[in-house]
Design a protein around this motif. Structure first.
Motif, PDB file in Angstrom:
ATOM      1  N   GLY A   1      45.500  46.334  43.773  1.00  0.00           N
ATOM      2  CA  GLY A   1      45.658  45.291  42.758  1.00  0.00           C
ATOM      3  C   GLY A   1      47.087  44.787  42.666  1.00  0.00           C
ATOM      4  O   GLY A   1      47.341  43.594  42.533  1.00  0.00           O
ATOM      5  N   PHE A   2      48.031  45.732  42.745  1.00  0.00           N
ATOM      6  CA  PHE A   2      49.434  45.334  42.692  1.00  0.00           C
ATOM      7  C   PHE A   2      49.802  44.448  43.886  1.00  0.00           C
ATOM      8  O   PHE A   2      50.601  43.523  43.778  1.00  0.00           O
ATOM      9  CB  PHE A   2      50.343  46.572  42.725  1.00  0.00           C
ATOM     10  N   ALA A   3      49.198  44.781  45.012  1.00  0.00           N
ATOM     11  CA  ALA A   3      49.615  44.112  46.242  1.00  0.00           C
ATOM     12  C   ALA A   3      48.914  42.771  46.459  1.00  0.00           C
ATOM     13  O   ALA A   3      49.411  41.937  47.206  1.00  0.00           O
ATOM     14  CB  ALA A   3      49.352  45.030  47.433  1.00  0.00           C
ATOM     15  N   THR A   4      47.774  42.572  45.811  1.00  0.00           N
ATOM     16  CA  THR A   4      47.011  41.357  46.080  1.00  0.00           C
ATOM     17  C   THR A   4      47.495  40.192  45.224  1.00  0.00           C
ATOM     18  O   THR A   4      47.510  40.309  43.999  1.00  0.00           O
ATOM     19  CB  THR A   4      45.518  41.593  45.776  1.00  0.00           C
ATOM     20  N   PRO A   5      47.831  39.068  45.839  1.00  0.00           N
ATOM     21  CA  PRO A   5      48.199  37.907  45.028  1.00  0.00           C
ATOM     22  C   PRO A   5      46.968  37.363  44.313  1.00  0.00           C
ATOM     23  O   PRO A   5      45.881  37.297  44.898  1.00  0.00           O
ATOM     24  CB  PRO A   5      48.705  36.890  46.058  1.00  0.00           C
ATOM     25  N   LEU A   6      47.175  37.004  43.056  1.00  0.00           N
ATOM     26  CA  LEU A   6      46.050  36.571  42.230  1.00  0.00           C
ATOM     27  C   LEU A   6      45.299  35.383  42.829  1.00  0.00           C
ATOM     28  O   LEU A   6      44.074  35.358  42.848  1.00  0.00           O
ATOM     29  CB  LEU A   6      46.574  36.232  40.831  1.00  0.00           C
ATOM     30  N   PHE A   7      46.051  34.404  43.354  1.00  0.00           N
ATOM     31  CA  PHE A   7      45.344  33.187  43.785  1.00  0.00           C
ATOM     32  C   PHE A   7      44.471  33.432  45.012  1.00  0.00           C
ATOM     33  O   PHE A   7      43.409  32.828  45.168  1.00  0.00           O
ATOM     34  CB  PHE A   7      46.326  32.032  44.010  1.00  0.00           C
ATOM     35  N   ILE A   8      44.894  34.379  45.862  1.00  0.00           N
ATOM     36  CA  ILE A   8      44.051  34.689  47.020  1.00  0.00           C
ATOM     37  C   ILE A   8      42.802  35.437  46.572  1.00  0.00           C
ATOM     38  O   ILE A   8      41.683  35.118  46.954  1.00  0.00           O
ATOM     39  CB  ILE A   8      44.843  35.520  48.053  1.00  0.00           C
ATOM     40  N   PHE A   9      43.013  36.396  45.688  1.00  0.00           N
ATOM     41  CA  PHE A   9      41.893  37.173  45.185  1.00  0.00           C
ATOM     42  C   PHE A   9      40.889  36.253  44.487  1.00  0.00           C
ATOM     43  O   PHE A   9      39.673  36.354  44.687  1.00  0.00           O
ATOM     44  CB  PHE A   9      42.403  38.245  44.225  1.00  0.00           C
ATOM     45  N   ALA A  10      41.422  35.319  43.689  1.00  0.00           N
ATOM     46  CA  ALA A  10      40.543  34.403  42.961  1.00  0.00           C
ATOM     47  C   ALA A  10      39.734  33.537  43.924  1.00  0.00           C
ATOM     48  O   ALA A  10      38.534  33.298  43.719  1.00  0.00           O
ATOM     49  CB  ALA A  10      41.372  33.539  42.016  1.00  0.00           C
ATOM     50  N   LEU A  11      40.381  33.086  44.979  1.00  0.00           N
ATOM     51  CA  LEU A  11      39.671  32.263  45.979  1.00  0.00           C
ATOM     52  C   LEU A  11      38.542  33.062  46.631  1.00  0.00           C
ATOM     53  O   LEU A  11      37.430  32.559  46.817  1.00  0.00           O
ATOM     54  CB  LEU A  11      40.642  31.777  47.058  1.00  0.00           C
ATOM     55  N   VAL A  12      38.834  34.332  46.939  1.00  0.00           N
ATOM     56  CA  VAL A  12      37.808  35.181  47.552  1.00  0.00           C
ATOM     57  C   VAL A  12      36.628  35.358  46.590  1.00  0.00           C
ATOM     58  O   VAL A  12      35.461  35.231  46.971  1.00  0.00           O
ATOM     59  CB  VAL A  12      38.403  36.547  47.955  1.00  0.00           C
ATOM     60  N   MET A  13      36.959  35.632  45.353  1.00  0.00           N
ATOM     61  CA  MET A  13      35.911  35.813  44.336  1.00  0.00           C
ATOM     62  C   MET A  13      35.054  34.557  44.231  1.00  0.00           C
ATOM     63  O   MET A  13      33.825  34.619  44.158  1.00  0.00           O
ATOM     64  CB  MET A  13      36.541  36.104  42.960  1.00  0.00           C
ATOM     65  N   LEU A  14      35.728  33.420  44.195  1.00  0.00           N
ATOM     66  CA  LEU A  14      35.027  32.144  44.074  1.00  0.00           C
ATOM     67  C   LEU A  14      34.095  31.933  45.273  1.00  0.00           C
ATOM     68  O   LEU A  14      32.944  31.547  45.144  1.00  0.00           O
ATOM     69  CB  LEU A  14      36.056  31.014  43.998  1.00  0.00           C
ATOM     70  N   TRP A  15      34.621  32.243  46.430  1.00  0.00           N
ATOM     71  CA  TRP A  15      33.855  32.035  47.659  1.00  0.00           C
ATOM     72  C   TRP A  15      32.638  32.961  47.700  1.00  0.00           C
ATOM     73  O   TRP A  15      31.519  32.543  47.965  1.00  0.00           O
ATOM     74  CB  TRP A  15      34.795  32.300  48.850  1.00  0.00           C
ATOM     75  N   VAL A  16      32.873  34.248  47.360  1.00  0.00           N
ATOM     76  CA  VAL A  16      31.770  35.219  47.441  1.00  0.00           C
ATOM     77  C   VAL A  16      30.735  34.988  46.340  1.00  0.00           C
ATOM     78  O   VAL A  16      29.565  34.761  46.606  1.00  0.00           O
ATOM     79  CB  VAL A  16      32.313  36.666  47.372  1.00  0.00           C
ATOM     80  N   PHE A  17      31.195  35.009  45.085  1.00  0.00           N
ATOM     81  CA  PHE A  17      30.225  34.986  43.985  1.00  0.00           C
ATOM     82  C   PHE A  17      29.817  33.573  43.569  1.00  0.00           C
ATOM     83  O   PHE A  17      28.764  33.378  42.986  1.00  0.00           O
ATOM     84  CB  PHE A  17      30.773  35.753  42.783  1.00  0.00           C
ATOM     85  N   GLY A  18      30.693  32.623  43.866  1.00  0.00           N
ATOM     86  CA  GLY A  18      30.346  31.248  43.502  1.00  0.00           C
ATOM     87  C   GLY A  18      29.542  30.554  44.581  1.00  0.00           C
ATOM     88  O   GLY A  18      28.483  29.985  44.312  1.00  0.00           O
ATOM     89  N   PHE A  19      30.045  30.646  45.816  1.00  0.00           N
ATOM     90  CA  PHE A  19      29.386  29.877  46.885  1.00  0.00           C
ATOM     91  C   PHE A  19      28.377  30.695  47.673  1.00  0.00           C
ATOM     92  O   PHE A  19      27.238  30.270  47.866  1.00  0.00           O
ATOM     93  CB  PHE A  19      30.442  29.278  47.817  1.00  0.00           C
ATOM     94  N   MET A  20      28.774  31.885  48.152  1.00  0.00           N
ATOM     95  CA  MET A  20      27.865  32.645  49.018  1.00  0.00           C
ATOM     96  C   MET A  20      26.675  33.194  48.245  1.00  0.00           C
ATOM     97  O   MET A  20      25.533  32.935  48.570  1.00  0.00           O
ATOM     98  CB  MET A  20      28.621  33.800  49.679  1.00  0.00           C
ATOM     99  N   VAL A  21      26.955  33.948  47.212  1.00  0.00           N
ATOM    100  CA  VAL A  21      25.858  34.548  46.457  1.00  0.00           C
ATOM    101  C   VAL A  21      25.297  33.555  45.439  1.00  0.00           C
ATOM    102  O   VAL A  21      24.121  33.583  45.106  1.00  0.00           O
ATOM    103  CB  VAL A  21      26.334  35.832  45.756  1.00  0.00           C
ATOM    104  N   GLY A  22      26.210  32.711  44.948  1.00  0.00           N
ATOM    105  CA  GLY A  22      25.782  31.685  44.028  1.00  0.00           C
ATOM    106  C   GLY A  22      25.390  32.172  42.648  1.00  0.00           C
ATOM    107  O   GLY A  22      24.555  31.573  41.974  1.00  0.00           O
TER     108      GLY A  22
END
Lengths: 341, 309, 320
Positions: C139-160
């Protein structure tokens, strides 16, 4: 000497450092009787606190071997739920530093009340409060109703130590362990606390283990004394015998290094070398031998044990028979001891 | 004029309070202390926690700003002296806790040579030789100068602290509870050693402590402090055998007797003194519970009593 | 207690004044002004100068500052040149959205932090603790905006599972149950993404504090009383360890502001953060200054809340 309250048999308490266990308490045999103050004396690192913690089961990650009989029940390695029925009820403990021994966020009344709550659930809330106030009175705290509502930081060190004592005696324990109860206090407060412990002893009929490094405190308080060095008991005797006729070289050296006894401005006795650390404790032979190198090695026992030299007076190792302080050469010794370390 | 002369020293700390955090009052940590100390002697400053004994010591050496009063050392006024003058070099301090007063990240060589670097221009080699000499003086092996503090025992660390204090060949050492954190046998070692170097270097000690046994052993004269003021001052003999102030009596009575035979007598005596203390408190202290001005009893013995008449 | 609060409130006044001055000065130092870029280049430059005079751009700074502050006092934050509406009105809609997003994030942050921190601290050096600690390091090492993009891509677009932008599905009647549900649905993914990263601070803090408190002497006193382990933890360790967490609360709000700028833009969530970035890009200065001011005040209020909470739970402060 009847009414055996606590009997410790061949206790060994070891701590794990890296991958090995090192015994901080080794081969300790002790008894505490009812209505008796047993003082355990020694310098830091001698294992006196580790011994007390073993009895109370307060060690976190230690290996405890041997037996600790409290009223005929072996409490060494007792599971926590059974131990918790004894701790705070039949056994109470007073800690060294009253400034840290109390929870800073809890009012005094609740901290003492907790000891009652845990062991005496029939008491109603008001009864509990009454009892707490009674206890505060007993330990000599003025305006107990007011102090009941106060937080620890609002009290002086002496007052806080009285609160710690009130917690320890809340359920009239049969065994009270006081671990350096006055070390952190000023002399006048110290004498007040010691007097308090004396008073309590008289009306509680309890056995007391008093752990201290201060020989003055021992002289004032103890009935019997056990002297510890490097995890072992080196001498046990009643207080008068020990102060008049100390036998073990360590006991004698200790007495000679106290300024109270010595002539003002005279040289105090210095014990050569340093107290060995836990990992460097000599495990073979007489553990005090390295610190009295002018004594011939042959006078030490190979496996020193406690010898009863007079009824109730035990001394470890036979070297005491041949022990003498070196003449006036204490200065040289010191140089000696240091360069070796 | 004595070697160290402290005249009516006061150290007051402001108490901030109220909505705007203004100074609303002062803690009178030291409130009019006078003492004089002869060269080569040891003066004991005794008191319980909060009595102002440590603050007094720190104000003398300049670690605390004196609010009023003067400190004269060897004929020179050193009150609130800040700059690194020669006088400062002559007065050094030994601290209570040998575990926290030495920087754990520095080698003994650097710790002990620090005052040398501040005051003397020595080459690396000279510096090393001096430190080695000092180590020998305090009874530690000269090879140990490259070790770190944690490699030493408590008593050895305290001796390193002493080596640092004596590095500049000071004339006065202020020792603030130098043995309070040590075990008895180690304490004996340090006390013996302090006496040895006193003789060797012709040192004068201001020994601050609460352990009356140690004070009695070390000191020629003693001053007893209570809440920032002196209650009594005298030779060691006078203080211990003929205490005049009720506070001193109580302090002396509180020392545990090392002989268990005297236990009952001691307890009784202490009880008597306690009763006397409670009954006559108002005769010995003013309305604020503070000590009065000192009145002479003998030439060396002074007691804080209300002025007669 | 009241003294402490009053004093603390009084300290806020100079803080806010200083903040407003800094913002004002920075705004004035920015190159160009509202009339330089957005106005039809065909307009006569003399007319623009005239407008500048009219709008008080050449007044002395203190007069301009006084005008600005005077406006602020009356709730007038200026006019957005971009949206052609009052900033107050413009921000009004966004503030509510941002408030809900922040609240949801805070709830998730503590819902995660407290149990994880407690488990990690109580069973320190166990496998569980190591797992949790590893998570915090990631968590410390991950930049928020990258993590947010991944979340958006996985739960928003892929899984929907979650909507990918907006704060509510269009066309729903405000106040209806569906409307509220949709609002919540839009909140979950952004707030959870932010919380998963923001929480690691608190987890670590809580863990270390529990490990620390476990070693304290008063814990021995509690054990010596015969208190069972559960009571030792609940009564003695937790309360003491949650204290610094309460103190941390204010900083949490500050970091929330920073985080929301990324999150709202990535998730297309119409809040203050999104407005802030848009306004900067469009040089809509009156909006930028107003939003900065509000962010600053939020941070100051956060610190205030921290202090007040701390003084409520810590008796040592309460007395002073």
């Amino acid at each position: 000497m009847s009414d055996k309250l606590l009997e410790i048999k061949d206790l060994k308490t070891s701590f794990r450092i890296k991958d090995d266990y090192y015994a901080a308490v080794d081969n300790v045999h002790l008894t505490v009787n009812k209505n008796e103050v047993l003082a355990i004396v020694g310098e830091s690192g001698c294992g006196k606190s580790a011994l007390a913690f073993s009895v109370m089961g307060l060690h976190n990650r230690a290996k405890i071997e041997g037996n600790i009989y409290f009223k005929d029940q072996d409490i060494a390695n007792l599971p926590p739920n059974k131990l918790n029925k004894l701790r705070g009820k039949d056994m109470g403990m007073i800690f060294q530093d009253p400034l840290t021994a109390l929870n800073p966020l809890m009012i005094i009344g609740d901290q003492i009340g907790e000891a009652l709550l845990l062991h005496n659930s029939e008491l109603s809330k008001t009864q509990r409060k009454e009892r707490v106030i009674e206890l505060l009175n007993k330990v000599g705290i003025p305006r107990p109703e007011h102090v009941y509502e106060q937080f620890p930081h609002e009290l002086s060190g002496g007052m806080r130590q009285r609160v710690v004592i009130a917690i320890a005696i809340a359920n009239d324990p049969e065994l009270l362990i006081a671990d350096e109860p006055t070390t952190a206090l000023d002399v006048t407060i110290q004498s007040q606390i010691l007097d308090l412990i004396n008073e309590l002893k008289e009306d509680m009929d309890a056995g007391i283990i008093l752990i201290t490094h201060d020989l003055g405190v021992v002289a004032e308080m103890a009935d019997r004394v056990a002297v510890m060095y490097a995890g072992q008991i080196v001498e046990v005797a009643d207080v008068h015998t020990l102060f008049n006729e100390p036998l073990h070289p360590y006991t004698r050296s200790l007495f000679d290094s106290v300024p109270n006894k010595a002539e003002a401005k005279s040289k105090l006795h210095v014990i050569q070398g340093i107290v060995p650390s836990l990992q460097n404790l000599p495990r073979e032979g007489c553990r005090f031998a390295p610190r009295i190198p002018w004594i011939d090695e042959s006078v030490h026992e190979e496996h020193p044990s406690l010898h009863e030299v007079a009824p109730g007076h035990f001394v470890r190792c036979t070297c005491y028979k041949h022990f003498e302080f070196p003449g006036e050469s204490s200065e040289e010794e010191e140089q000696h001891g240091v360069s070796r370390s | 004029m004595a070697f160290l002369e402290v005249e009516d020293l006061k150290v007051h700390f402001p108490i901030k309070g109220g909505i705007f955090g203004r100074t609303i009052d002062h803690v009178r940590a030291v409130d009019g202390v006078s003492l004089s100390l002869e060269k080569g002697k040891t003066y004991g400053l005794v008191g319980e926690s909060g009595s102002g004994k440590t603050t007094t010591g720190r104000a003398i050496i300049g670690l605390e700003k004196a609010t009023a009063g003067t400190v004269t050392f060897d004929g020179q006024d050193i009150t609130n002296l800040k700059n690194k003058s020669d006088v400062r070099k002559d007065v050094q301090m030994i601290f209570q806790d040998p575990y926290s007063s030495l920087n754990p990240k520095k080698r003994v060589l650097d710790i002990v040579s620090e005052p040398l670097r501040n005051y003397e221009n020595l080459t690396k080699k000279e510096e090393r030789i001096r430190v080695q000499e000092l180590m020998e003086l305090v009874g530690l092996s000269p090879e140990s100068i490259l070790k770190y503090p944690h490699e030493f025992s408590g008593g050895q660390r305290q001796r390193i602290g002493i080596a640092r204090a004596v590095a500049l060949k000071p004339k006065l050492i202020i020792a603030d509870e130098p043995v309070s954190a040590l075990d008895v046998s180690v304490q004996a070692q340090v006390l013996n050693f302090m006496q040895d170097i006193q003789e060797e270097l012709d040192l004068t000690y201001l020994f601050i402590g609460h352990d009356l046994g140690v004070i009695k052993h070390m000191c020629d004269n003693i001053g007893i402090m209570y809440r920032g003021r002196y209650v009594e001052e005298g030779s060691t003999e006078e203080i211990f055998t003929n205490p005049q102030h009720i506070y001193t009596k109580r302090l002396v009575a509180a020392i545990p007797d090392i002989d268990p035979k005297n236990r009952e007598a001691q307890r009784q005596f202490r009880q008597e003194v306690k009763t006397e203390y409670e009954q006559s408190f108002n005769d010995y202290f003013d309305e604020e519970g503070l000590a009065y001005q000192l009145q002479p009893v003998t030439e060396t013995h002074r007691v804080a009593l209300p002025e007669k008449g | 207690m009241w003294k402490f609060t009053v004093r603390r409130l009084l300290i806020m006044i100079p803080q806010i004044i200083l903040l407003s001055i800094i913002i004002f000065v920075l705004a004035k130092m920015m190159p160009g002004d509202a009339l330089s870029g957005l106005i039809d280049p065909n307009i006569d430059p003399e007319r623009i100068e005239e407008l500048r005079h009219m709008h008080g751009f050449y007044d002395p700074w203190h007069k301009q500052y006084a005008d600005w502050v005077g406006g602020l006092m009356q709730g007038d934050l200026g006019k957005s040149f971009r949206f052609k509406m009052d900033v107050t009105e413009l921000i009004g809609q966004r503030v509510v959205n941002s408030f809900w997003l922040s609240l949801a994030t805070l709830i998730f942050t503590y819902l995660l932090a407290i149990p994880l921190g407690i488990l990690s601290g109580r069973y320190n050096d166990s496998l569980l603790d190591q797992t949790i600690t590893t998570y915090t390091y990631i968590g410390f090492a991950t930049p928020l905006f990258i993590f947010a993009l991944v979340m958006l891509w996985v739960f928003g677009f892929m899984v929907g599972w979650f909507p990918t932008s907006g704060s509510v599905t269009p066309g729903l009647e405000p106040g209806t149950f569906e409307y509220v549900l949709s609002k919540i649905n839009h909140l979950i993914l952004p707030s959870l993404s932010m919380a998963l990263i923001a929480t690691v601070n608190t987890v670590q803090y809580l863990r270390n504090d529990i490990v620390d408190t476990k070693q304290k002497d008063f814990i021995l006193t509690a054990r010596a009383k015969g208190a069972p382990e559960s009571r030792v933890y609940n009564r003695h360790i937790l309360r003491n360890s949650l204290l610094p967490i309460a103190a941390f609360f204010g900083f949490e709000i500050t970091s929330l502001i920073g985080g929301s700028i990324f999150i709202e833009n990535i998730f297309g969530y119409p809040g203050m953060g999104q407005l802030f970035l848009e306004s900067i890009l469009l040089r809509d200065f009156s909006v930028v200054t107003a939003v900065t001011l509000l962010f600053g005040i939020a941070a100051i209020v956060g610190a205030l809340l921290s202090d007040i909470i701390l003084s409520l739970v810590d008796p040592r402060i309460r007395i002073k």
